[in-house]
Scaffold this motif. Sequence first.
Motif, PDB file in Angstrom:
ATOM      1  N   GLU A 153       0.877  -1.171   0.000  1.00  0.00           N
ATOM      2  CA  GLU A 153       0.000   0.000   0.000  1.00  0.00           C
ATOM      3  C   GLU A 153       0.916   1.223   0.000  1.00  0.00           C
ATOM      4  OE1 GLU A 153      -3.081   2.297   3.018  1.00  0.00           O
ATOM      5  OE2 GLU A 153      -2.322   0.306   3.554  1.00  0.00           O
ATOM      6  N   ILE A 154       0.930   1.928  -1.120  1.00  0.00           N
ATOM      7  CA  ILE A 154       1.853   3.062  -1.236  1.00  0.00           C
ATOM      8  C   ILE A 154       1.446   4.166  -0.249  1.00  0.00           C
ATOM      9  CG2 ILE A 154       2.571   4.979  -2.763  1.00  0.00           C
ATOM     10  CD1 ILE A 154       4.088   2.497  -3.503  1.00  0.00           C
ATOM     11  N   ILE A 155       2.394   4.629   0.530  1.00  0.00           N
ATOM     12  CA  ILE A 155       2.164   5.745   1.455  1.00  0.00           C
ATOM     13  C   ILE A 155       2.188   7.034   0.623  1.00  0.00           C
ATOM     14  CG2 ILE A 155       3.134   7.013   3.430  1.00  0.00           C
ATOM     15  CD1 ILE A 155       4.291   4.284   4.395  1.00  0.00           C
ATOM     16  N   PRO A 156       1.164   7.891   0.734  1.00  0.00           N
ATOM     17  CA  PRO A 156       1.067   9.022  -0.199  1.00  0.00           C
ATOM     18  C   PRO A 156       1.979  10.209   0.153  1.00  0.00           C
ATOM     19  CG  PRO A 156      -0.782   9.080   1.290  1.00  0.00           C
ATOM     20  CD  PRO A 156      -0.003   7.836   1.642  1.00  0.00           C
ATOM     21  N   VAL A 157       3.176   9.882   0.596  1.00  0.00           N
ATOM     22  CA  VAL A 157       4.147  10.922   0.968  1.00  0.00           C
ATOM     23  C   VAL A 157       5.447  10.628   0.219  1.00  0.00           C
ATOM     24  CG1 VAL A 157       5.508  11.913   2.853  1.00  0.00           C
ATOM     25  CG2 VAL A 157       3.122  11.259   3.253  1.00  0.00           C
ATOM     26  N   GLU A 158       5.854  11.567  -0.655  1.00  0.00           N
ATOM     27  CA  GLU A 158       7.113  11.401  -1.384  1.00  0.00           C
ATOM     28  C   GLU A 158       8.237  11.975  -0.537  1.00  0.00           C
ATOM     29  OE1 GLU A 158       6.623  13.161  -5.273  1.00  0.00           O
ATOM     30  OE2 GLU A 158       5.153  11.626  -5.848  1.00  0.00           O
TER      31      GLU A 158
ATOM     32  N   ILE B  28      22.782  14.588  -6.675  1.00  0.00           N
ATOM     33  CA  ILE B  28      22.343  15.922  -6.224  1.00  0.00           C
ATOM     34  C   ILE B  28      21.108  15.797  -5.340  1.00  0.00           C
ATOM     35  CG2 ILE B  28      21.529  18.199  -7.037  1.00  0.00           C
ATOM     36  CD1 ILE B  28      24.519  17.367  -7.746  1.00  0.00           C
ATOM     37  N   ASP B  29      20.099  15.077  -5.836  1.00  0.00           N
ATOM     38  CA  ASP B  29      18.880  14.830  -5.050  1.00  0.00           C
ATOM     39  C   ASP B  29      18.135  13.656  -5.675  1.00  0.00           C
ATOM     40  OD1 ASP B  29      17.374  15.825  -7.265  1.00  0.00           O
ATOM     41  OD2 ASP B  29      17.476  17.863  -6.474  1.00  0.00           O
ATOM     42  N   PHE B  30      17.167  13.139  -4.962  1.00  0.00           N
ATOM     43  CA  PHE B  30      16.340  12.060  -5.502  1.00  0.00           C
ATOM     44  C   PHE B  30      15.074  11.923  -4.682  1.00  0.00           C
ATOM     45  CE2 PHE B  30      17.164   8.827  -2.241  1.00  0.00           C
ATOM     46  CZ  PHE B  30      18.314   9.338  -1.653  1.00  0.00           C
ATOM     47  N   LYS B  31      14.085  11.251  -5.295  1.00  0.00           N
ATOM     48  CA  LYS B  31      12.783  11.054  -4.648  1.00  0.00           C
ATOM     49  C   LYS B  31      12.560   9.571  -4.391  1.00  0.00           C
ATOM     50  CE  LYS B  31       9.165  10.400  -6.970  1.00  0.00           C
ATOM     51  NZ  LYS B  31       8.319   9.246  -7.378  1.00  0.00           N
ATOM     52  N   LEU B  32      12.060   9.252  -3.216  1.00  0.00           N
ATOM     53  CA  LEU B  32      11.720   7.871  -2.887  1.00  0.00           C
ATOM     54  C   LEU B  32      10.249   7.775  -2.512  1.00  0.00           C
ATOM     55  CD1 LEU B  32      14.687   6.799  -0.539  1.00  0.00           C
ATOM     56  CD2 LEU B  32      14.430   6.291  -2.983  1.00  0.00           C
ATOM     57  N   GLU B  33       9.691   6.591  -2.726  1.00  0.00           N
ATOM     58  CA  GLU B  33       8.357   6.291  -2.206  1.00  0.00           C
ATOM     59  C   GLU B  33       8.450   5.025  -1.365  1.00  0.00           C
ATOM     60  OE1 GLU B  33       5.196   6.430  -5.088  1.00  0.00           O
ATOM     61  OE2 GLU B  33       6.086   8.178  -6.070  1.00  0.00           O
ATOM     62  N   PHE B  34       7.577   4.928  -0.399  1.00  0.00           N
ATOM     63  CA  PHE B  34       7.560   3.782   0.496  1.00  0.00           C
ATOM     64  C   PHE B  34       6.168   3.170   0.511  1.00  0.00           C
ATOM     65  CE2 PHE B  34      11.093   6.365   1.800  1.00  0.00           C
ATOM     66  CZ  PHE B  34      12.066   5.461   2.190  1.00  0.00           C
ATOM     67  N   GLY B  35       6.124   1.881   0.907  1.00  0.00           N
ATOM     68  CA  GLY B  35       4.843   1.191   0.984  1.00  0.00           C
ATOM     69  C   GLY B  35       4.701   0.463   2.301  1.00  0.00           C
ATOM     70  N   ARG B  36       3.444   0.147   2.604  1.00  0.00           N
ATOM     71  CA  ARG B  36       3.155  -0.647   3.811  1.00  0.00           C
ATOM     72  C   ARG B  36       3.059  -2.111   3.389  1.00  0.00           C
ATOM     73  NH1 ARG B  36      -0.874   3.953   4.343  1.00  0.00           N
ATOM     74  NH2 ARG B  36       0.151   5.367   5.815  1.00  0.00           N
ATOM     75  N   LEU B  37       3.823  -2.946   4.115  1.00  0.00           N
ATOM     76  CA  LEU B  37       3.851  -4.381   3.808  1.00  0.00           C
ATOM     77  C   LEU B  37       4.004  -5.144   5.118  1.00  0.00           C
ATOM     78  CD1 LEU B  37       4.066  -6.657   1.612  1.00  0.00           C
ATOM     79  CD2 LEU B  37       6.545  -6.327   1.692  1.00  0.00           C
ATOM     80  N   ASP B  38       3.000  -5.931   5.469  1.00  0.00           N
ATOM     81  CA  ASP B  38       3.035  -6.753   6.691  1.00  0.00           C
ATOM     82  C   ASP B  38       3.416  -5.924   7.918  1.00  0.00           C
ATOM     83  OD1 ASP B  38       2.522  -8.875   4.982  1.00  0.00           O
ATOM     84  OD2 ASP B  38       4.655  -9.380   4.761  1.00  0.00           O
TER      85      ASP B  38
ATOM     86  N   LYS C 234       5.111  -3.288   8.144  1.00  0.00           N
ATOM     87  CA  LYS C 234       6.399  -2.592   8.054  1.00  0.00           C
ATOM     88  C   LYS C 234       6.355  -1.555   6.936  1.00  0.00           C
ATOM     89  CE  LYS C 234       9.486  -6.287   9.641  1.00  0.00           C
ATOM     90  NZ  LYS C 234       9.370  -7.613   9.027  1.00  0.00           N
ATOM     91  N   VAL C 235       7.332  -0.658   6.993  1.00  0.00           N
ATOM     92  CA  VAL C 235       7.463   0.352   5.938  1.00  0.00           C
ATOM     93  C   VAL C 235       8.642  -0.039   5.066  1.00  0.00           C
ATOM     94  CG1 VAL C 235       8.074   2.754   5.499  1.00  0.00           C
ATOM     95  CG2 VAL C 235       6.473   2.197   7.315  1.00  0.00           C
ATOM     96  N   VAL C 236       8.362  -0.256   3.787  1.00  0.00           N
ATOM     97  CA  VAL C 236       9.419  -0.754   2.905  1.00  0.00           C
ATOM     98  C   VAL C 236       9.565   0.152   1.681  1.00  0.00           C
ATOM     99  CG1 VAL C 236       7.869  -2.345   1.687  1.00  0.00           C
ATOM    100  CG2 VAL C 236      10.287  -2.861   1.793  1.00  0.00           C
ATOM    101  N   LEU C 237      10.820   0.307   1.262  1.00  0.00           N
ATOM    102  CA  LEU C 237      11.137   1.084   0.065  1.00  0.00           C
ATOM    103  C   LEU C 237      10.375   0.506  -1.135  1.00  0.00           C
ATOM    104  CD1 LEU C 237      13.018   3.249  -1.134  1.00  0.00           C
ATOM    105  CD2 LEU C 237      14.798   1.482  -1.298  1.00  0.00           C
ATOM    106  N   ALA C 238       9.781   1.386  -1.953  1.00  0.00           N
ATOM    107  CA  ALA C 238       8.957   0.904  -3.068  1.00  0.00           C
ATOM    108  C   ALA C 238       9.179   1.759  -4.318  1.00  0.00           C
ATOM    109  CB  ALA C 238       7.481   0.925  -2.658  1.00  0.00           C
ATOM    110  N   ASP C 239       8.347   1.555  -5.312  1.00  0.00           N
ATOM    111  CA  ASP C 239       8.377   2.344  -6.546  1.00  0.00           C
ATOM    112  C   ASP C 239       9.643   2.064  -7.358  1.00  0.00           C
ATOM    113  OD1 ASP C 239       7.129   4.287  -8.268  1.00  0.00           O
ATOM    114  OD2 ASP C 239       8.483   5.800  -7.476  1.00  0.00           O
ATOM    115  N   GLU C 240      10.468   3.068  -7.577  1.00  0.00           N
ATOM    116  CA  GLU C 240      11.621   2.950  -8.479  1.00  0.00           C
ATOM    117  C   GLU C 240      12.747   3.852  -8.007  1.00  0.00           C
ATOM    118  OE1 GLU C 240       9.647   4.879 -11.999  1.00  0.00           O
ATOM    119  OE2 GLU C 240      11.201   6.400 -11.738  1.00  0.00           O
ATOM    120  N   ILE C 241      13.943   3.569  -8.471  1.00  0.00           N
ATOM    121  CA  ILE C 241      15.039   4.546  -8.333  1.00  0.00           C
ATOM    122  C   ILE C 241      15.664   4.662  -9.720  1.00  0.00           C
ATOM    123  CG2 ILE C 241      17.169   5.227  -7.189  1.00  0.00           C
ATOM    124  CD1 ILE C 241      16.458   3.455  -4.860  1.00  0.00           C
ATOM    125  N   THR C 242      15.435   5.784 -10.355  1.00  0.00           N
ATOM    126  CA  THR C 242      15.837   5.964 -11.757  1.00  0.00           C
ATOM    127  C   THR C 242      16.330   7.393 -11.967  1.00  0.00           C
ATOM    128  OG1 THR C 242      13.661   6.815 -12.394  1.00  0.00           O
ATOM    129  CG2 THR C 242      13.951   4.421 -12.491  1.00  0.00           C
TER     130      THR C 242
END
Length: 240
Positions: A87-92, A176-186, A188-196
Amino acid sequence: MIPARGAALYKGKAKSVFATDDPSLVILRFSDEATAFNGVKQAVFQDKGRINCAITAHLFDELAARGVPSHMVRQLGERDLLCHKVEIIPVEVVVRNVIAGSLARRYGLTEGEPLDEPLVELFLKSDELNDPLLTEEVAVRFDFAKRWELQCMREQALQVNDLLRAFWGELGIDLIDFKLEFGRLDGKVVLADEITPDGSRLWERGTGQRFDKDVFRRDLGDLSQTYRALHARVFGETQA
Ligand code: UDP
């Protein structure tokens, strides 16, 4: 066993999510489409999906090996990642090492100035609202995320920053900078989405040459060529 790809669950700007025959797994498919300024600017770039998929898979593997797991199970095809359904947490979460982009614009700061310490910023994931900046207090008050989740996200984001800075640094590139998204899984909060390079700023050390989506946003050159050059740097010339 390769899970069968099922119905499309969601189509984003540069990725689609598909169901599989296992309800706990999804397939993330990376497309060649690019958007900027919240969809105002759009184009298609050959090889972008394949390259972003390969880079994300590689970085998620590197991070997992160093103690930061993600939602990724493994890469399936050229543009497909098998992932745990979260479940993607709606906070980037944006981590910055050097002033650039919206930080420079928002406060009238000089792009390219290094920050003494990494800066973590939170944004609400909302296309309709144009991803407004969030304070932790607002995020918690309106239940976009729990306070403990934000703490977890911040901690992991800073850890990822250290690891990615070292990774790109070895290739002669400054993160320089980057954006991450996280998700809820069991629970816990786990890194999700992509790193590109779509969601990171990558500047060549010494020349300042951009290896990221700013090439498209700011009309600095050919994005396909830029991404192919980055791919070659990560994986070696032959696979570009
Ligand atoms: N970013 C992203 N998605 C967004 C906003 C930002 O991936 O919706 C990434 C962007 O590529 C950059 C970092 O987050 O690496 C910081 O972006 P910034 O807030 O400076 O916004 P921008 O200048 O891209 O509008």
